[in-house]
Scaffold this active site. Structure first.
Site, mmCIF file in Angstrom:
data_model
loop_
_atom_site.group_PDB
_atom_site.id
_atom_site.type_symbol
_atom_site.label_atom_id
_atom_site.label_comp_id
_atom_site.label_asym_id
_atom_site.label_seq_id
_atom_site.Cartn_x
_atom_site.Cartn_y
_atom_site.Cartn_z
ATOM 1 N N LYS A 127 1.072 -0.290 15.155
ATOM 2 C CA LYS A 127 2.385 -0.311 15.577
ATOM 3 C C LYS A 127 2.830 -1.453 16.314
ATOM 4 C CE LYS A 127 4.342 3.167 13.587
ATOM 5 N NZ LYS A 127 4.073 2.599 12.032
ATOM 6 N N HIS A 185 0.934 -1.063 -0.179
ATOM 7 C CA HIS A 185 0.179 0.005 0.139
ATOM 8 C C HIS A 185 1.115 1.257 0.158
ATOM 9 C CE1 HIS A 185 -4.294 -1.583 1.448
ATOM 10 N NE2 HIS A 185 -3.525 -2.608 0.687
ATOM 11 N N TYR A 225 -8.979 5.739 7.925
ATOM 12 C CA TYR A 225 -9.193 6.030 9.244
ATOM 13 C C TYR A 225 -10.138 7.168 9.439
ATOM 14 C CZ TYR A 225 -4.698 3.251 10.427
ATOM 15 O OH TYR A 225 -3.960 2.338 10.571
ATOM 16 N N TYR A 228 4.065 6.543 10.272
ATOM 17 C CA TYR A 228 3.521 5.389 9.792
ATOM 18 C C TYR A 228 4.080 4.140 9.076
ATOM 19 C CZ TYR A 228 -1.031 2.652 8.486
ATOM 20 O OH TYR A 228 -1.814 1.686 8.721
ATOM 21 N N PRO A 247 -4.129 0.156 18.860
ATOM 22 C CA PRO A 247 -4.088 -0.403 17.524
ATOM 23 C C PRO A 247 -3.840 0.929 16.296
ATOM 24 C CG PRO A 247 -5.915 -1.081 18.091
ATOM 25 C CD PRO A 247 -5.521 -0.378 19.385
HETATM 26 P P1 RFL Z 1 1.654 -12.210 21.497
HETATM 27 O O1 RFL Z 1 0.922 -12.294 20.158
HETATM 28 O O2 RFL Z 1 0.319 -11.605 22.724
HETATM 29 O O3 RFL Z 1 2.200 -13.914 21.879
HETATM 30 C C1 RFL Z 1 2.407 -13.971 23.159
HETATM 31 C C2 RFL Z 1 2.407 -15.272 23.464
HETATM 32 O O4 RFL Z 1 2.657 -15.973 24.640
HETATM 33 C C3 RFL Z 1 1.856 -16.828 25.002
HETATM 34 N N1 RFL Z 1 2.043 -16.852 26.617
HETATM 35 C C4 RFL Z 1 2.719 -17.846 27.453
HETATM 36 N N2 RFL Z 1 3.605 -18.787 26.789
HETATM 37 C C5 RFL Z 1 4.086 -19.666 27.772
HETATM 38 N N3 RFL Z 1 3.787 -19.308 29.449
HETATM 39 C C6 RFL Z 1 3.117 -18.336 29.567
HETATM 40 N N4 RFL Z 1 3.080 -18.035 31.188
HETATM 41 C C7 RFL Z 1 2.595 -17.518 28.685
HETATM 42 N N5 RFL Z 1 1.712 -16.467 28.934
HETATM 43 C C8 RFL Z 1 1.556 -15.964 27.525
HETATM 44 C C9 RFL Z 1 0.576 -16.516 24.561
HETATM 45 O O5 RFL Z 1 -0.382 -17.544 24.640
HETATM 46 C C10 RFL Z 1 0.973 -15.998 23.220
HETATM 47 O O6 RFL Z 1 0.823 -16.799 22.141
HETATM 48 O O7 RFL Z 1 2.712 -11.080 21.866
HETATM 49 P P2 RFL Z 1 3.738 -10.916 20.770
HETATM 50 O O8 RFL Z 1 4.504 -12.095 20.242
HETATM 51 O O9 RFL Z 1 4.701 -9.764 21.548
HETATM 52 O O10 RFL Z 1 3.231 -10.100 19.526
HETATM 53 C C11 RFL Z 1 2.727 -8.907 19.605
HETATM 54 C C12 RFL Z 1 1.514 -8.741 18.747
HETATM 55 O O11 RFL Z 1 0.716 -9.616 18.792
HETATM 56 C C13 RFL Z 1 0.558 -7.324 19.013
HETATM 57 O O12 RFL Z 1 1.595 -6.243 19.204
HETATM 58 C C14 RFL Z 1 -0.105 -7.058 17.494
HETATM 59 O O13 RFL Z 1 -1.224 -7.855 17.274
HETATM 60 C C15 RFL Z 1 -0.680 -5.575 18.064
HETATM 61 N N6 RFL Z 1 -1.561 -5.270 16.696
HETATM 62 C C16 RFL Z 1 -1.275 -4.653 15.658
HETATM 63 N N7 RFL Z 1 0.266 -4.466 15.473
HETATM 64 C C17 RFL Z 1 0.736 -4.080 14.339
HETATM 65 O O14 RFL Z 1 2.027 -3.849 14.253
HETATM 66 N N8 RFL Z 1 0.042 -3.816 13.464
HETATM 67 C C18 RFL Z 1 -1.441 -3.945 13.371
HETATM 68 O O15 RFL Z 1 -2.224 -3.545 12.317
HETATM 69 C C19 RFL Z 1 -2.181 -4.207 14.557
HETATM 70 N N9 RFL Z 1 -3.388 -4.583 14.489
HETATM 71 C C20 RFL Z 1 -3.038 -5.444 17.025
HETATM 72 C C21 RFL Z 1 -4.042 -4.789 15.884
HETATM 73 C C22 RFL Z 1 -3.413 -5.798 18.056
HETATM 74 C C23 RFL Z 1 -5.110 -6.014 18.362
HETATM 75 N N10 RFL Z 1 -5.655 -6.636 19.236
HETATM 76 C C24 RFL Z 1 -6.513 -7.708 19.467
HETATM 77 C C25 RFL Z 1 -5.001 -6.359 20.700
HETATM 78 C C26 RFL Z 1 -5.287 -5.087 15.884
HETATM 79 C C27 RFL Z 1 -5.822 -5.507 17.161
HETATM 80 C C28 RFL Z 1 -7.306 -5.594 17.088
HETATM 81 C C1 PHB Z 2 -6.197 -4.454 10.657
HETATM 82 O O1 PHB Z 2 -6.156 -4.506 9.685
HETATM 83 O O2 PHB Z 2 -6.556 -5.343 11.599
HETATM 84 C C2 PHB Z 2 -5.550 -3.144 11.337
HETATM 85 C C3 PHB Z 2 -4.811 -2.129 10.150
HETATM 86 C C4 PHB Z 2 -4.532 -0.855 10.643
HETATM 87 C C5 PHB Z 2 -4.379 -0.643 12.074
HETATM 88 C C6 PHB Z 2 -5.073 -1.429 12.880
HETATM 89 C C7 PHB Z 2 -5.423 -2.981 12.619
HETATM 90 O O3 PHB Z 2 -3.999 0.583 12.600
#
Ligand code: RFL
Ligand code: PHB
Length: 394
Positions: free
Chosen positions: A301, A77, A205, A389, A297
């Site tokens: 980041k 994109h 957005y 971004y 989110p």
């Molecule tokens: P995770 O993905 O939470 O994984 C951690 C893992 O550790 C396990 N765990 C354990 N394992 C062993 N023993 C224990 N005691 C444990 N406790 C926990 C868990 O089961 C899990 O599998 O962390 P990690 O790897 O640091 O990754 C981080 C990302 O997942 C997170 O930052 C992103 O998803 C955030 N996020 C976004 N980030 C972006 O860069 N771009 C995006 O567009 C974006 N959109 C989002 C998002 C997060 C969202 N939510 C649901 C919070 C959109 C949403 C809606």
């Molecule tokens: C997504 O596609 O899940 C998404 C994209 C951009 C954001 C957050 C989530 O800032």
């Protein structure tokens, strides 16, 4: 089933994107690892989360040898759109920064990393319980845990705490040795996934009198949408119809008119929070990704920050283990935090610029409108946004 390993160089807690990518990069450099994950692989792969990858993240996935499918199926994109009611402002990343972002789901990244780790034969233990980190400040840390009904011990040189916000790693650092900074926002995002054509060919957005909405996507026939909801709302309160009605109310007229709707195939609410734990190191324990920091989110980041942490830490651990040079591990926390605070600022600023806060006065809404108007009139403002971004350099 992975065999019970007694010793490894780097014990990795958490089989999410941080843990898997760190393990993959260390293994490629000849460092052995064991990954311990609390849940099943199916559970990790079912979590619908991030969708936007910075170019630095894509480069790291290349370096880790896991970018083939991303190249084939990810979508580059060159811009995105910010709107205020019917005003649409395009941010042209390519023109303003020479960079772009890639839309490719976190689920897909995680799946590619599991496949690569399986190919390398890395032990990944799932459904591990009662994990405790012992003696992290000594030169011989170890973990104890329960797996398959058996208590086990894993000795290691270093521990990588990649276990997300609710994990045990951060809690292992004594409270008087860590400082936590937090901002909890008074709303969440209700997200749905639907097999429909995306509303637009770039992300939107949207700021509006009905609150914030985001129109995102995974591919040409899979849309991801979010709307701002009060923290007290539950998923069951929102029928698909109510969701589409709200989304329409937030989007500009032209986009709204062409919006394709359909049944949701996933629906969830995520609270919004900014959080940082300092330092990210306690002896031989290192915090990585969501274990150390959470961003709302809004700026996309979270996953990208997890990847920059992994970038700094994998280099540091390789130098320490291969050549006894510990300067990288001494600098890890400061280097990672410098970039994290920049992303914190950006995500906080965008969150404030785009969301309606309960009980706010009419002045606040005018300030949001003025911010969007400024963005439409000033190339400098658009460049500042674009630079953050697409991702600041590692
Ligand atoms: P995770 O993905 O939470 O994984 C951690 C893992 O550790 C396990 N765990 C354990 N394992 C062993 N023993 C224990 N005691 C444990 N406790 C926990 C868990 O089961 C899990 O599998 O962390 P990690 O790897 O640091 O990754 C981080 C990302 O997942 C997170 O930052 C992103 O998803 C955030 N996020 C976004 N980030 C972006 O860069 N771009 C995006 O567009 C974006 N959109 C989002 C998002 C997060 C969202 N939510 C649901 C919070 C959109 C949403 C809606
Ligand atoms: C997504 O596609 O899940 C998404 C994209 C951009 C954001 C957050 C989530 O800032």
């Amino acid at each position: 089933m992975a065999q019970t390993q007694k010793r490894t160089q780097v014990a990795i807690i958490g089989g999410g994107p941080s843990g898997l990518l760190l393990s993959q990069l260390l293994n490629l450099a000849g460092v052995d690892t064991v990954i311990l994950e609390r849940t099943s692989r199916a559970h990790v792969l079912a979590r619908i989360r991030a969708g936007v990858l910075e170019s630095g993240t894509v480069d790291m996935l290349h370096a880790a040898g896991v970018a083939d499918r991303l190249l084939a199926e990810g979508h580059s994109h060159a811009g995105c759109v910010f709107t205020d009611d019917d005003l649409m402002v395009r941010i042209d990343f390519a023109e303003l920064t020479g960079k772009s972002v890639t839309v490719y789901g976190q689920t897909e990244v995680t799946q590619d990393l599991y496949a690569a780790q399986d190919a390398l034969g890395t032990p990944i233990l799932h459904e591990v319980a009662d994990l405790v980190i012992h003696e992290p400040t000594s030169s011989a840390p170890y973990l104890t845990y329960t797996h398959d009904g058996q208590t086990a011990r894993l000795d290691c040189d270093y521990v990588a705490g990649c276990d997300g916000f609710h994990g045990v790693s951060r809690q292992t650092i004594p409270v008087d040795r860590r400082t936590e900074f937090e901002r909890v926002y008074p709303f969440g995002w209700l997200g749905i996934l639907s097999r429909t054509r995306p509303a637009h060919d770039e992300l939107i957005y949207a700021n509006s009198a009905s609150g914030f909405a985001l129109a995102s996507m995974r591919n040409a026939n899979l849309s991801r949408y979010y709307v701002q909801v009060p923290l007290t709302d539950r998923v069951e309160d929102w029928s698909d119809e109510a969701f589409w009605d709200r989304l329409r109310a937030c989007l500009p007229r032209d986009i709204r008119a062409a919006l394709q709707t359909g049944p949701s195939i996933e629906k969830s609410i995520a609270p919004l929070r900014s959080f940082v734990c300092e330092p990210m190191r306690w002896g031989r324990l290192f915090l990585v990704g969501d274990a150390a920091h959470i961003v709302p989110p809004t700026g996309a980041k979270g996953l990208n920050l997890a990847v920059s942490d992994v970038f700094y830490l994998h280099q540091a651990l390789i130098s320490a283990l291969k050549s006894g040079d510990t300067s990288g591990i001494d600098r890890y926390s400061d280097r990672a935090l410098a970039r994290i605070w920049q992303a914190m600022r950006f995500s906080w600023q965008l969150t404030n610029m785009l969301h309606r806060f309960d009980g706010e006065d009419s002045f606040a809404a005018q300030m949001r409108k003025a911010s969007l108007m400024h963005l439409s009139q000033s190339e400098t403002a658009r460049r500042e946004l674009a630079e953050n971004y697409v991702g600041l350099p590692f």
